[in-house]
Every structure is written in structure tokens, then in C-alpha cells.
Design a protein around this motif. Structure first.
Motif, mmCIF file in Angstrom:
data_model
loop_
_atom_site.group_PDB
_atom_site.id
_atom_site.type_symbol
_atom_site.label_atom_id
_atom_site.label_comp_id
_atom_site.label_asym_id
_atom_site.label_seq_id
_atom_site.Cartn_x
_atom_site.Cartn_y
_atom_site.Cartn_z
ATOM 1 N N MET A 78 0.764 -1.173 -0.006
ATOM 2 C CA MET A 78 -0.199 -0.047 -0.086
ATOM 3 C C MET A 78 0.942 1.330 0.170
ATOM 4 O O MET A 78 0.589 2.251 -0.793
ATOM 5 N N ARG A 79 1.947 1.259 0.866
ATOM 6 C CA ARG A 79 2.762 2.562 0.692
ATOM 7 C C ARG A 79 3.435 2.721 -0.527
ATOM 8 O O ARG A 79 3.580 3.870 -1.037
ATOM 9 N N ALA A 95 -0.110 4.704 10.572
ATOM 10 C CA ALA A 95 -1.063 3.967 11.482
ATOM 11 C C ALA A 95 -2.361 3.535 10.855
ATOM 12 O O ALA A 95 -2.818 2.439 11.247
ATOM 13 N N ASP A 96 -2.835 4.441 9.833
ATOM 14 C CA ASP A 96 -4.121 4.268 9.109
ATOM 15 C C ASP A 96 -3.778 2.920 8.223
ATOM 16 O O ASP A 96 -4.561 1.924 8.165
ATOM 17 N N LEU A 97 -2.549 2.708 7.450
ATOM 18 C CA LEU A 97 -2.088 1.793 6.909
ATOM 19 C C LEU A 97 -2.209 0.343 7.666
ATOM 20 O O LEU A 97 -2.776 -0.708 7.257
ATOM 21 N N GLN A 98 -1.895 0.508 8.842
ATOM 22 C CA GLN A 98 -1.644 -0.649 9.633
ATOM 23 C C GLN A 98 -3.062 -1.259 9.895
ATOM 24 O O GLN A 98 -3.309 -2.190 10.327
ATOM 25 N N LEU A 99 -3.797 -0.148 10.179
ATOM 26 C CA LEU A 99 -5.333 -0.402 10.715
ATOM 27 C C LEU A 99 -6.134 -1.181 9.375
ATOM 28 O O LEU A 99 -6.724 -2.069 9.595
ATOM 29 N N ALA A 100 -5.702 -0.586 8.013
ATOM 30 C CA ALA A 100 -6.408 -1.110 7.085
ATOM 31 C C ALA A 100 -5.791 -2.773 6.748
ATOM 32 O O ALA A 100 -6.734 -3.655 6.427
ATOM 33 N N ILE A 429 13.699 0.131 -0.126
ATOM 34 C CA ILE A 429 12.888 -0.733 -1.379
ATOM 35 C C ILE A 429 12.941 -0.009 -2.356
ATOM 36 O O ILE A 429 13.306 -0.689 -3.666
ATOM 37 N N SER A 430 12.457 1.316 -2.579
ATOM 38 C CA SER A 430 12.655 1.882 -3.865
ATOM 39 C C SER A 430 12.829 3.459 -3.583
ATOM 40 O O SER A 430 12.221 3.916 -2.427
ATOM 41 N N CYS A 431 13.337 4.232 -4.338
ATOM 42 C CA CYS A 431 13.564 5.588 -4.194
ATOM 43 C C CYS A 431 12.548 6.319 -3.779
ATOM 44 O O CYS A 431 12.609 7.088 -3.054
ATOM 45 N N ARG A 432 11.203 6.206 -4.458
ATOM 46 C CA ARG A 432 10.009 6.999 -4.193
ATOM 47 C C ARG A 432 9.607 6.893 -2.724
ATOM 48 O O ARG A 432 8.610 7.784 -2.478
ATOM 49 N N ILE A 433 9.851 5.625 -2.099
ATOM 50 C CA ILE A 433 9.404 5.678 -0.662
ATOM 51 C C ILE A 433 9.888 5.247 0.292
ATOM 52 O O ILE A 433 9.811 5.289 1.656
ATOM 53 N N CYS A 434 11.510 5.589 -0.025
ATOM 54 C CA CYS A 434 12.625 5.574 0.729
ATOM 55 C C CYS A 434 12.799 6.877 1.522
ATOM 56 O O CYS A 434 12.612 8.035 1.037
ATOM 57 N N GLU A 435 12.942 6.936 2.731
ATOM 58 C CA GLU A 435 12.923 8.113 3.638
ATOM 59 C C GLU A 435 14.207 8.773 3.851
ATOM 60 O O GLU A 435 14.263 9.671 4.701
#
Length: 466
Positions: A78-79, A95-100, A429-435
Motif C-alpha cells: 500500500m505504501r 497507523a492508518d495503513l496498519q489498521l487497514a 525498497i525503492s527511491c520513491r518511498i525511501c525516507e
């Protein structure tokens, strides 16, 4: 230190539904009240120790499944979907993703599937392919991706097929005996085997009932192809029943999955579960030792290690990935919290890319992902020659790894300082979601961060991440 509470409502509902129990009956068997069970199934309360013990005693359940499953994969997927520029400005908290993922896993999968359909439609329109007008306009997952996701969400372990392969392997003592048993099994189905000096690894002629195998292929490849044909011939009913349960969208996906299941049977017969698990633990997961003992290739052994997720007899949770020379992931599976990018290549800081530069050698790496989880990773190049001069050589690199807490069980961890934080290289994982803010190999900015561009400053990156 406080014990982490266990919320597993979706898993409890799944167990109860599979057993055909009402909430009232299930609550009685677990020794809890009906309202309390209802609250646990809706994740309003954590699963109590009483319930965990009752699941183990009353239903012989492997209680580690309560904290495993596909929750981490769903969150990661999802991220990655939400990193699409389509969702720019719609930043959902973790937290919302974990709940889903925990409360509505079916809805989360539907969301991922919907994004896949959107992306595929966008790519077809962008390509301006003349064949677009002749194609069906419905947007369904590509057959290849649908099959890949099927194995991904099964933890790459298919219990009925694995056990059938293990039963077949009991007839043989070693790889040579296994090959003989496979030939005899095919003979019982009126199929003869011919070893020929031909290029295709395996070619079955239905009209003559002859299976042709290439003498140019290594012995382990010949054995594997024999077992694959055994699966297609002798285990067809089992494969078809498994495919019926999967409910693929297209005949093409079903056909691809059938070959995948046949390959799974061949690998599981070549390396039967209980024997292979015991040997892996005994030699501390030495790939070369296992390769020699079971007559399998290094890639086959590494892939098999990533499938050892049988309830009640699980091995170390490994990730396994194969990349081509362009860095594109061609095979992927993870029983760990590390999930690979569904599309595109792997993080350039990962040692799997360096394996092409050191053929025939194992490369070791201690790595840490942005979530703070640390891993030990093993990489090696794999060459697949065609068996004659002038034929193209296919080159891949594979990586096998696990969380560093399992390092004592790996021979490859010997001599590595796993206690020193600076020994772990940062990967993502990938540059777009790497913090990570200052990665020198970043290809695109992270979508979840604001950028500051200073024309008077040029550092590693032409911008700064807030």
C-alpha cells in the motif's frame, strides 16, 4: 520492557470461518465470552494469552501464524501504491495503513488490485501501440503479475503440493535414485524418456509420448525437468484442484500458474521438506553443502530455503530475489519484513548488484532498512549457458537473506561484527518511498517529503529533503 500486544482479529475470523464455527461456539471452545471474542475479532482488544493457549491445545494451531501472515506485505504494497504521483497530496499516516491491513485486509488487496489496473491501463495508453484497438478494453492484472502475487501471498508455500512431492521423494535415496524414480513414474504413464543432444531443456511430444531432455543440461537440471514432467502427468488432478481454489482471472494466468506449481513440485521433490530442513539446520544453511547433498543448483537451494514455511515446522524466514543485469527483479519472495518493489529494480546500495562483478563468489552484506530492521544478505551471480559455442549466456544474480537475529544459524555470518551499528549499510525498497535524506545513489526524490532547492549550494543531490 513491556510486552507488545497482539492484535490478530482478521486471523481469528479466518480460523473460525474455516472451521465453520459461529462466534458463540468458537467463544465457548476458547473459554471466553461472546462479547470478548467479538472485540478481539474487531481488534478492539488484543488476543489474550488464554486464547493463544486454547488455539494451540484445542485446534493444534501454530500460534506463530497469529503474528505472521501478509500484514507487513500489505502495508509495504500500500505504501508503494500511495507513492504513485496520482496520490500526491494524499499522505496517509502509517497507523492508518496498519489498521487497514489488520482490520480490512480484503479491502487493502482490492485497493492494490485497483491501482494495478489503473497503472496497466495508463501504460497501454502511453505506449500508443497500434494493437491497442484490437485488445480487450477491460483492465485486469497481467497474467504474469497475477501469478506472482498468488505465490507471494501464499508465503511461497503450497502445502498440498509440497507434501505430495515429499511423499514421492521417499521412494528415492539420493538425486540419482530420484531421477530413476521419476523415469519409472513416467513409464507407468506410458511416457518414455530420451536424452538427446538438443537445445531445448525439455520437450514433450504428446503424439509419441516421448519426453526429450537435453544432454547439454547439467544433471540437476535434467532431474528437475523430469520431476516437472512427473508433476504435469502424475499430479495433474492435484494441480488443477489448487488452480481452482486460486480463481485466476484469465486462462493465461492459470496456465502460467500451472507451470509454476509443477516447478514447485519439482523443487520440493528434489529437496523434500523435512529432510532438507534438517540438513539446512545441521550445516547452518551452507548453500554449497546443500547443493552437493541434494543434487540441486545454488539457485534451486536458495529458492527452496525461502519456502520453508510449513505450519508447525517453519525454517528461518528468508527473503529470496533474482535480478537481471539491468537490475530488474525477475523473481522475488520474502517471508521477512523486507518487501521488494513490485515494479522496477532493487535498491542500488544492495550487494546483489555487485555480484555480477565477482563471478563465482558469495558476497556478504549487513544491511539496515529505513524502518530500523537489520538483515544479513548473501549474493552471488548465476550464469546459465546454452551448452554450445556462440550461444548467449544468461546472467542473473540472486540474493538470500534474513533478519540479523538469525545470524548464529548461518555459516555466512561467521566473522561478521553484527553488534556494531556502523557495520550495517543503509538500503531501501525503492527511491520513491525511501525516507533517507542524504542517499548518494538516490534516483528520484521521496514523494512523502518536501524539497528545498538552493541555487547557491550543490551537494551530493541537487536538492535537500526536509
Amino acid at each position: 520492557m513491556a510486552t507488545q500486544k497482539l492484535y490478530a482479529g482478521a486471523k481469528l475470523r479466518e480460523v473460525r470461518t474455516k472451521m465453520g464455527h459461529t462466534q458463540k461456539d468458537f467463544a465457548a471452545k476458547l473459554g471466553v465470552s461472546l462479547p470478548y471474542l467479538n472485540q478481539m475479532e474487531n481488534n478492539n482488544r488484543p488476543v489474550s494469552t488464554t486464547v493463544v493457549l486454547a488455539l494451540a491445545s484445542e485446534f493444534a494451531m501454530d500460534v506463530t501464524e497469529l503474528s505472521s501472515g501478509d500484514g507487513e506485505r500489505l502495508i509495504s504494497d500500500m505504501r508503494e501504491v500511495l507513492s504513485d504521483p496520482l496520490f500526491e497530496g494524499d499522505k496517509l499516516p502509517l497507523a492508518d495503513l496498519q489498521l487497514a491491513a489488520s482490520n480490512a485486509p480484503a479491502l487493502a488487496r482490492a485497493f492494490i488490485k485497483l491501482h494495478q489496473s489503473h497503472r496497466q491501463t495508463h501504460e497501454r495508453l502511453a505506449s500508443l501501440d497500434e494493437a491497442l484497438g484490437r485488445e480487450d478494453s477491460r483492465t485486469t492484472p497481467s497474467p504474469w503479475e497475477e501469478v506472482r502475487d498468488f505465490f507471494h501471498y501464499c508465503d511461497n508455500y503450497i502445502d498440498p503440493v509440497d507434501r505430495a512431492a515429499e511423499h514421492f521423494a521417499r521412494l528415492a535415496v539420493d538425486a540419482r535414485g530420484l531421477q530413476r524414480s521419476a523415469i519409472d513414474a513416467l513409464k507407468a504413464s506410458s511416457i518414455s524418456v530420451s536424452f538427446d543432444d538438443v537445445e531445448p531443456l525439455r520437450r514433450f511430444a504428446p503424439e509419441t509420448r516421448v519426453l526429450h531432455l537435453s544432454t547439454r543440461a547439467p544433471r540437476e537440471t535434467q532431474t528437475f525437468q523430469l520431476l516437472l514432467q512427473v508433476a504435469l502427468t502424475r499430479q495433474n488432478d492435484l494441480l488443477e484442484a489448487t488452480l481452482d481454489l486460486a480463481r485466476f482471472h484469465t486462462p493465461a494466468a492459470r496456465d502460467i500458474a500451472k507451470i509454476g506449481l509443477a516447478n514447485y513440485f519439482a523443487g520440493a521433490a528434489l529437496m523434500p521438506y523435512a529432510t532438507f530442513l534438517a540438513s539446512a539446520q545441521s550445516c547452518r544453511h551452507d548453500l554449497e553443502v546443500l547443493s552437493g547433498k541434494f543434487g540441486a543448483s545454488i539457485e534451486q537451494v536458495a529458492h527452496r530455503l525461502s519456502t520453508l514455511q510449513r505450519p508447525g515446522a517453519k525454517g528461518i524466514p528468508f527473503f529470496f530475489v533474482r535480478v537481471d543485469q539491468a537490475g530488474t527483479i525477475t523473481k522475488r519472495h520474502s517471508a521477512t519484513r523486507l518487501q521488494f518493489a513490485r515494479f522496477g529494480g532493487a535498491c542500488p546500495l544492495w550487494n546483489v548488484h555487485s555480484a555480477f562483478e565477482t563471478p563465482g563468489r558469495f558476497l556478504r552484506q549487513l544491511a539496515e532498512t529505513p524502518d530500523g530492521v537489520r538483515y544479513i544478505s548473501l549474493a552471488r551471480d548465476i550464469s546459465k549457458p546454452a551448452g554450445r559455442f556462440g550461444a548467449p549466456v544468461r546472467r542473473y544474480a540472486i540474493s538470500l537473506g534474513c533478519e540479523v537475529r538469525h545470524a548464529p544459524a548461518l555459516v555466512y555470518a561467521d566473522g561478521m561484527d553484527t553488534s556494531r551499528a556502523s557495520a550495517f549499510e543503509p538500503i531501501g525498497i525503492s527511491c520513491r518511498i525511501c525516507e533517507r535524506k542524504a542517499c548518494h545513489q538516490r534516483s528520484v526524490p521521496p514523494l512523502e517529503r518536501q524539497l528545498v532547492v538552493d541555487p547557491n549550494l550543490r551537494d551530493v543531490l541537487p536538492y535537500q529533503v526536509e
